[in-house]
Design an enzyme around this catalytic site. Structure first.
Site: not given
Length: 496
Positions: A263, A333, A337
């Site tokens: 990020k 990233d 899930r």
């Protein structure tokens, strides 16, 4: 904080030994004979006060009140939402004063039970202070809240629910606010163990047990971190053993760098909040332990860090989930899930009546709904309606988003059964479509709380959401069960 509920009229409340008195006034309120009511009427006549939602008027040392501070707060139409805003504003007006004991006077309102819940949770929210990592902590000043109502007996159940909600929300806030080195997967598991009671059991699985289960997707995310993963299983037993449970699955990424798909550094500190889904499950179990409702609930928390390392998951890697489905990782990233899908497969063993996963899953949901409503996805209309209604009642709203099959087209890949991302367009929906692949055996809903779980800027911190929504939903399920089933559940609970 100590909460008390008393049957008191204005005269009785004004005579209470308290540091501050808050009077809630609706737009429809008629002037009364009490000196404080006359003072409010004079202020309204002079244009110094309007009982619109959130408007406040401070009175210092009024002769008709034993409190040194009196705050008049408008509640507009008297709705629960208006009461919540009014109490937050009133407590905010008192923050610069050393108020340890506060009495809030609620007039007769259209929904007294909802007003009591709103006032209680608002006072707690407005006075909350995080102190865990401060060398010289200054805890919240407010120590005791007394609610003065026309009939305490009529709203006692709502008051008890509000107190439990506060306990759950503040437990979720505590763990959501902790920095990553104070909230590792192992420490999160320790937090879960503190919730154990006669009705709450906790099991913690480590890397070896998770490997035996075949949770290849979850394990792949954890590979880049020196902190070992934990899979936390909580069980609240309030009903008969054969009563199908509701399963809550909380994303427990205790810090998310993005992994190899790292990020941007700006605001990356806020990725300590990436375990707020897990924190909301812990908070809900805290509240269940307080209320002891006649329902069975299972909490599943897959917890790890997402870090960049020589062993870390790489874009283009293919992993095999517990369900046997293979997943091509196009972006590391999109790790939430990957841990949730294995937990959803694990949930099958409980033969659940419903499964709800809660996750700070996508920035796309923040773009869609901002911080007001959590995103909600479900192919089950009854479950979706129940969650929406629970959120509205708890002042913790969500909004249903679509799950059309066409949204899954972007998840197709020639190299695995499914890819873990589907492009920028409709990102919150494609994430939900990915999770849906692992939910064929039970009614399922997904709550994307990326916008609602925490606040940034000057008021940075965890909100504790969606604990109120989840608790309200679970309690509603108890109320909807047949009377005979409730009796069996109550007997089982008494025997325990």
């Amino acid at each position: 904080m100590d909460f008390q509920l008393k049957t008191l009229d204005l005269a009785g409340a004004a005579a209470e030994k308290t540091d501050a008195l808050v009077l809630l006034v609706a737009e429809s309120a008629k002037p009364g004979a009490h000196a404080l009511e006359r003072a409010i009427a004079d202020a309204r006549k002079a244009g110094d006060f309007e009982p619109k939602t959130g408007k406040v008027l401070a009175l210092y040392g009024h002769a008709a009140s034993a409190a040194r501070l009196t705050v008049v707060a408008g509640v507009g139409d008297g709705s629960a939402r208006a009461v919540h805003k009014a109490v937050v504003a009133a407590v905010g007006a008192l923050k610069s004063h050393a108020v340890r004991r506060l009495t809030v006077v609620l007039p007769a309102l259209p929904d007294g039970a909802a007003a009591v819940q709103a006032a209680t949770t608002a006072a707690a929210d407005a006075s909350y202070v995080f102190t865990t990592t401060k060398s010289k902590p200054e805890p919240r000043k407010l120590e005791k809240l007394t609610l003065a109502v026309p009939d305490a007996g009529a709203v006692r159940a709502a008051f008890d629910c509000a107190r439990a909600t506060v306990a759950g929300v503040e437990f979720a806030k505590e763990w959501g606010n902790r920095p990553a080195n104070f909230a590792t997967p192992a420490l999160l598991a320790d937090a879960a163990k503190t919730l154990v009671t006669a009705q709450v059991k906790c099991e913690v699985l480590g890397p070896r047990e998770v490997a035996k289960l075949g949770m290849g997707s979850f394990m792949a995310v954890a590979k880049g971190s020196e902190e070992e993963l934990r899979f936390i299983v909580l069980r609240y037993s309030g009903a008969a053993k054969n009563d199908a449970p509701v399963v809550l699955v909380g994303k427990g990424i205790t810090f998310d760098t993005g992994g190899i798909s790292i990020k941007p550094s700006a605001e990356m500190d806020e990725m300590k909040f990436d375990m707020c889904g897990a924190a909301s499950v812990l908070g809900t179990f805290k509240a269940l332990g307080e209320l002891k409702p006649a329902i069975n609930v299972v909490g599943l928390i897959p917890s790890c860090e997402n870090m960049p390392d020589g062993r870390a998951l790489k874009p283009s890697d293919v992993v095999t989930s517990m369900s046997g489905q293979t997943i091509e990782v196009l972006n590391t990233d999109a790790e939430g899930r990957l841990v949730l899908c294995d937990a959803l497969t694990y949930a099958e063993r409980f033969n659940p009546r419903a499964v709800i996963d809660i996750a700070t899953l996508t920035g796309a949901c923040v773009v869609a709904l901002g911080a007001v409503r959590s995103g909600m996805f479900s192919a089950d209309d009854a479950l979706a309606a129940a969650l929406h209604q629970a959120g509205e009642a708890a002042l913790d709203p969500c909004w249903r988003l679509p799950l059309d099959d066409e949204y899954a087209e972007g998840l197709k890949t020639p190299f695995a059964d499914v890819a873990n991302i589907g492009g920028r367009a409709g990102g919150a929906i494609t994430a939900a479509k990915f999770l849906q692949r692992f939910t064929a055996k039970f009614p399922w809903a997904h709550l994307d709380i990326a916008g609602s779980a925490w606040k940034g800027g000057g008021s940075k911190g965890s909100t504790g959401r969606p604990v109120p929504l989840l608790l309200n939903y679970l309690l509603a399920q108890v109320q909807q069960r047949p009377a005979a089933t409730k009796k069996v559940a109550n007997k089982a609970r008494a025997a325990s």
